[in-house]
Write an enzyme that holds these catalytic residues in place. Sequence first.
Site, PDB file in Angstrom:
ATOM      1  N   LYS A   1       0.654  -1.182   0.451  1.00 27.78           N
ATOM      2  CA  LYS A   1      -0.537  -0.228  -0.503  1.00 27.78           C
ATOM      3  C   LYS A   1       1.097   1.370  -0.187  1.00 27.78           C
ATOM      4  O   LYS A   1       2.076   0.951  -0.506  1.00 27.78           O
ATOM      5  CB  LYS A   1      -0.713  -0.145   1.291  1.00 27.78           C
TER       6      LYS A   1
HETATM    7  C1  LIG Z   1      -5.074  -4.833   1.506  1.00 26.82           C
HETATM    8  C2  LIG Z   1      -7.105  -4.344   1.398  1.00 26.82           C
HETATM    9  C3  LIG Z   1      -7.340  -4.082   2.912  1.00 26.82           C
HETATM   10  C4  LIG Z   1      -6.810  -5.593   4.318  1.00 26.82           C
HETATM   11  O1  LIG Z   1      -5.588  -4.472   4.422  1.00 26.82           O
HETATM   12  P1  LIG Z   1      -4.967  -5.195   5.643  1.00 26.82           P
HETATM   13  O2  LIG Z   1      -4.668  -4.270   6.399  1.00 26.82           O
HETATM   14  O3  LIG Z   1      -4.613  -6.298   4.830  1.00 26.82           O
HETATM   15  O4  LIG Z   1      -5.508  -5.975   6.728  1.00 26.82           O
HETATM   16  C5  LIG Z   1      -9.033  -3.992   2.987  1.00 26.82           C
HETATM   17  N1  LIG Z   1      -9.386  -3.607   2.263  1.00 26.82           N
HETATM   18  C6  LIG Z   1      -8.807  -3.300   0.480  1.00 26.82           C
HETATM   19  C7  LIG Z   1      -9.622  -2.195  -0.510  1.00 26.82           C
HETATM   20  C8  LIG Z   1      -7.442  -3.564   0.347  1.00 26.82           C
HETATM   21  O5  LIG Z   1      -7.090  -2.941  -0.583  1.00 26.82           O
END
Ligand SMILES: *Cc1c(COP(=O)(O)O)cnc(C)c1O
Length: 393
Positions: A196
């Site tokens: 991210k």
């Molecule tokens: C990555 C992601 C999540 C979950 O994130 P984590 O921190 O890995 O739990 C939830 N929603 C979306 C759209 C994501 O891309």
Amino acid sequence: MSHHPSEPRIPYGRQQIDEADVAAVVEVLKSEFLTQGPAGPAFEARVADYTGAACAVAVNSATSALHIACLSLGVGPGDWVWTSPITFVASANCALYCGAKVDFVDIDPKTCNLSVAHLAEKLNRADKAGRLPKVVIPVHLGGQPCEMEEIARLAQRYGIKIVEDGSHAVGARYKGEAVGNCRYSDIAVFSFHPVKIVTTAEGGMALTNDEALAECMALLRSHGVTRNPAQMRAQPHGPWYYEQVALGFNYRMTELQAALGLSQMGRVEEFVERRRVIARRYDEAFADLPLARPVQRSDVLSSWHLYIIRVTECASFSRSDAFTALSEAGLGVNLHYIPVHLQPYYRDLGFQPGDFPNAETYYEEAISIPLHPGMADEDQARVIDAVRGIAAL
Ligand SMILES: *Cc1c(COP(=O)(O)O)cnc(C)c1O
């Protein structure tokens, strides 16, 4: 254009860690607190300040943040939660964790975000059937904010709550303001997974302007246990006294993670700017190809978590062939996402192919190509060559 083994694969996304990040984590390791120390609140304050939200609750993942966001809004058995079918499964699973039921709102084929027109129509029908959702979770796919003002207007009209899944959208802007400020939502959630925008390894955060919601989420993050007399039923028995007043979890973020996140936040603008430059270069390089490029609304600035090309019917080659060719050329291509309602677990809940046609068409066409701030210009040139190469298939 087979992948030359001497050239490393270019991942679709990856973290960028510098010496300052390393030093920040090492400093925590040598300090007194590995968890529940000063770095957690400092990271929360930094993200709250950056977005403009009043309150921030750091947790161990965005998945946890979505769960406690739903719980704090009262989601439980008998309730409905709606989200987009084009998202990571966590955006829907959070409702099931609460014992609620999930439904989806089909996407806008242009932005690939949840369609406001479909939402309006579905709310109208649900209202008549007495089955309005308690919470709707719009997802800012790839970092492009959803049409939040329109969504907020519908939420107000029908008395429903909004949780933004901003996992992709740290650093994105909507109508000139930072995503996460919750102007058009009750709660916004960020993810700090390494692919991210900024990372804490694993980690997430829930932002809100409602102090009571923040207090509730902070309680649920840590077992539902409080040392705050204002949250207790009894008079404290003594200075040791604590009470469990709700059924919470251990969703805490460690000090190592918070220190990493705090250090990363110093470069968030740099990361997003670099992503925008790379995205613009892709736009230009692919302008003449028979591929659909990401459509951006004029009132938003994406954080460009993903660059998703689509192999539409006008192409002379298939998405599968393109995906294979790009992978063989050494690109870490990916697919965001398989529609959630088509996952076996959701099929068992009664969803079927044909339920959300725009999402299903999107799934037949999409490919995420590499985009991350650490990509060198030469890496991007390799990606561009490979993508232009598939047009010759
Ligand atoms: C990555 C992601 C999540 C979950 O994130 P984590 O921190 O890995 O739990 C939830 N929603 C979306 C759209 C994501 O891309």
